[in-house]
Design a protein around this motif. Structure first.
Motif, short mmCIF file in Angstrom:
data_model
loop_
_atom_site.label_atom_id
_atom_site.label_comp_id
_atom_site.label_asym_id
_atom_site.label_seq_id
_atom_site.Cartn_x
_atom_site.Cartn_y
_atom_site.Cartn_z
N LEU A 225 -26.08 22.09 -12.00
CA LEU A 225 -27.28 21.30 -12.30
C LEU A 225 -27.51 21.13 -13.80
CD1 LEU A 225 -29.91 22.39 -9.61
CD2 LEU A 225 -27.95 20.83 -9.41
N VAL A 226 -26.45 21.27 -14.59
CA VAL A 226 -26.56 20.97 -16.02
C VAL A 226 -26.88 19.48 -16.19
CG1 VAL A 226 -25.23 20.77 -18.16
CG2 VAL A 226 -25.10 22.85 -16.79
N VAL A 227 -27.80 19.18 -17.10
CA VAL A 227 -28.23 17.80 -17.33
C VAL A 227 -27.57 17.27 -18.61
CG1 VAL A 227 -30.19 16.25 -17.67
CG2 VAL A 227 -30.43 18.29 -16.21
N GLU A 228 -26.82 16.20 -18.46
CA GLU A 228 -26.10 15.58 -19.57
C GLU A 228 -26.51 14.11 -19.70
OE1 GLU A 228 -22.05 15.98 -18.42
OE2 GLU A 228 -22.01 18.17 -18.66
N ARG A 229 -26.12 13.52 -20.79
CA ARG A 229 -26.29 12.08 -20.97
C ARG A 229 -24.99 11.39 -20.54
NH1 ARG A 229 -29.71 9.18 -24.36
NH2 ARG A 229 -29.08 7.01 -24.70
N LEU A 230 -25.08 10.40 -19.66
CA LEU A 230 -23.91 9.66 -19.19
C LEU A 230 -24.05 8.21 -19.58
CD1 LEU A 230 -21.26 9.73 -17.51
CD2 LEU A 230 -22.65 9.07 -15.53
N GLU A 231 -23.16 7.75 -20.45
CA GLU A 231 -23.17 6.34 -20.83
C GLU A 231 -22.55 5.51 -19.71
OE1 GLU A 231 -24.76 5.37 -23.41
OE2 GLU A 231 -25.07 7.36 -24.30
N ILE B 126 -38.02 2.79 -12.34
CA ILE B 126 -37.76 3.76 -13.39
C ILE B 126 -38.01 5.15 -12.83
CG2 ILE B 126 -38.54 4.63 -15.63
CD1 ILE B 126 -39.22 1.73 -16.37
N THR B 127 -37.07 6.06 -13.02
CA THR B 127 -37.25 7.42 -12.52
C THR B 127 -38.35 8.12 -13.31
OG1 THR B 127 -34.91 7.57 -11.90
CG2 THR B 127 -36.13 9.64 -12.10
N ARG B 128 -39.31 8.70 -12.58
CA ARG B 128 -40.39 9.42 -13.23
C ARG B 128 -40.30 10.93 -13.01
NH1 ARG B 128 -44.40 6.06 -14.97
NH2 ARG B 128 -44.88 7.89 -16.23
N ARG B 129 -39.73 11.34 -11.88
CA ARG B 129 -39.60 12.77 -11.61
C ARG B 129 -38.45 13.00 -10.64
NH1 ARG B 129 -41.48 17.15 -8.40
NH2 ARG B 129 -42.31 18.88 -9.66
N ALA B 130 -37.70 14.06 -10.89
CA ALA B 130 -36.62 14.44 -9.98
C ALA B 130 -36.63 15.96 -9.83
CB ALA B 130 -35.27 13.98 -10.50
N GLU B 131 -36.73 16.43 -8.60
CA GLU B 131 -36.67 17.86 -8.30
C GLU B 131 -35.38 18.11 -7.53
OE1 GLU B 131 -39.35 21.45 -6.33
OE2 GLU B 131 -40.16 19.40 -6.50
N ILE B 132 -34.52 18.95 -8.07
CA ILE B 132 -33.17 19.11 -7.53
C ILE B 132 -32.89 20.60 -7.31
CG2 ILE B 132 -30.72 18.61 -7.93
CD1 ILE B 132 -31.95 16.59 -10.15
N THR B 133 -32.33 20.92 -6.15
CA THR B 133 -31.93 22.28 -5.82
C THR B 133 -30.46 22.28 -5.43
OG1 THR B 133 -34.15 22.85 -5.02
CG2 THR B 133 -32.33 24.27 -4.32
N GLY B 134 -29.69 23.17 -6.03
CA GLY B 134 -28.28 23.27 -5.71
C GLY B 134 -27.95 24.66 -5.18
N ARG B 135 -27.09 24.71 -4.18
CA ARG B 135 -26.68 25.98 -3.59
C ARG B 135 -25.16 26.02 -3.45
NH1 ARG B 135 -29.93 25.71 1.78
NH2 ARG B 135 -30.02 23.50 1.22
N SER B 136 -24.61 27.19 -3.74
CA SER B 136 -23.19 27.46 -3.51
C SER B 136 -23.07 28.92 -3.12
CB SER B 136 -22.37 27.17 -4.78
OG SER B 136 -22.69 28.12 -5.79
N ALA B 137 -21.84 29.37 -2.82
CA ALA B 137 -21.65 30.77 -2.46
C ALA B 137 -22.03 31.70 -3.61
CB ALA B 137 -20.21 31.00 -2.04
N ARG C 105 -24.35 31.06 -6.18
CA ARG C 105 -25.72 31.07 -6.71
C ARG C 105 -26.54 29.92 -6.15
NH1 ARG C 105 -24.12 30.19 -12.85
NH2 ARG C 105 -22.40 31.46 -12.08
N SER C 106 -27.84 29.98 -6.41
CA SER C 106 -28.75 28.87 -6.16
C SER C 106 -29.40 28.49 -7.49
CB SER C 106 -29.84 29.26 -5.15
OG SER C 106 -29.27 29.51 -3.89
N ARG C 107 -29.63 27.19 -7.66
CA ARG C 107 -30.26 26.71 -8.89
C ARG C 107 -31.32 25.68 -8.55
NH1 ARG C 107 -27.87 27.95 -13.74
NH2 ARG C 107 -25.81 28.93 -13.67
N HIS C 108 -32.27 25.52 -9.46
CA HIS C 108 -33.36 24.57 -9.26
C HIS C 108 -33.73 23.99 -10.62
CE1 HIS C 108 -36.91 22.89 -7.24
NE2 HIS C 108 -37.59 23.22 -8.31
#
Length: 206
Positions: free
Chosen positions: A140-146, A61-72, A74-77
């Motif tokens: 890095l938008v978080v959605e629900r995926l069925e 079971i996932t308990r924690r996820a740290e995610i960083t995204g980069r593109s020309a 912007r950067s997101r975390h």
């Protein structure tokens, strides 16, 4: 039904919709695992990179996820945290739209399909719903995926030749559907529960 321990590292080559590569490393973390990885890609003329560190407990079971995204542009975390009972916080804020999920699924990753098959441990012909906290690659938008998985008989060849990997009957196959994305395919996993063949998305390179 059990899986072999995960390898120290695995890698995937993207297919069709984007060009790129993903590399992941698996480390023990208490009774569970930490998976650290990076995906790089060119998609519709845009380049992006997603780095991740995901902690799963003994039941995968996932308990924690740290995610960083980069593109020309912007950067997101972002950080996702779960209590293990299906309740989530995103960047410290309750996220009821993904409550009831037990897995993180990254749009950028073939590795994250490992989590539900380990967690559910389906027998042949058994199926289960597996909604996931789905993180988009560019923003890095978080959605629900069925999602829905059905384990099918472990027979038939892997669709592509995979360098250095020879299926030997220990492969597992699942019929996968994501109704919201109008997508279905046959996923092939190795003895460690890692994707070998994800049609139109990725194929194992190591």
């Amino acid at each position: 039904m059990t899986f072999a321990p995960p390898p120290e590292t695995a890698a995937w080559r993207h297919l069709d919709s984007r060009a790129g590569f993903e590399v992941a490393y698996f480390r023990p973390l208490g009774d569970g695992h930490r998976v650290e990885g990076c995906t790089t890609a060119v998609e519709e003329g845009l380049t992006w990179i997603v780095d991740y560190a995901i902690d799963v407990d003994a039941g995968w079971i996932t308990r924690r996820a740290e995610i960083t995204g980069r593109s020309a542009a912007r950067s997101r975390h972002t950080i996702l945290e779960s209590d293990g009972e299906g309740r989530w916080r995103v960047d410290g804020v309750p996220a009821p739209h993904i409550d009831g999920c037990f897995d993180v699924d990254l749009e950028s990753s073939a590795m994250t399909n490992t989590f539900p098959v380990h967690r559910m441990r389906l027998t042949v012909d058994a199926g289960s719903e597996a909604p996931a906290a789905y993180v988009r690659a560019l923003d890095l938008v978080v959605e629900r995926l069925e999602q829905h998985y059905v384990r099918v008989p472990d027979e038939g060849p892997v669709r592509r030749a995979i360098a250095g990997l020879r299926p030997d009957g220990s492969c597992q196959r699942y019929h996968y559907e994501s109704p919201s994305a109008d997508f279905a395919c046959r996923l092939v996993f190795d003895a460690s529960g890692l994707v070998l063949d994800y049609p139109e998305i990725a194929v194992r390179a190591r």
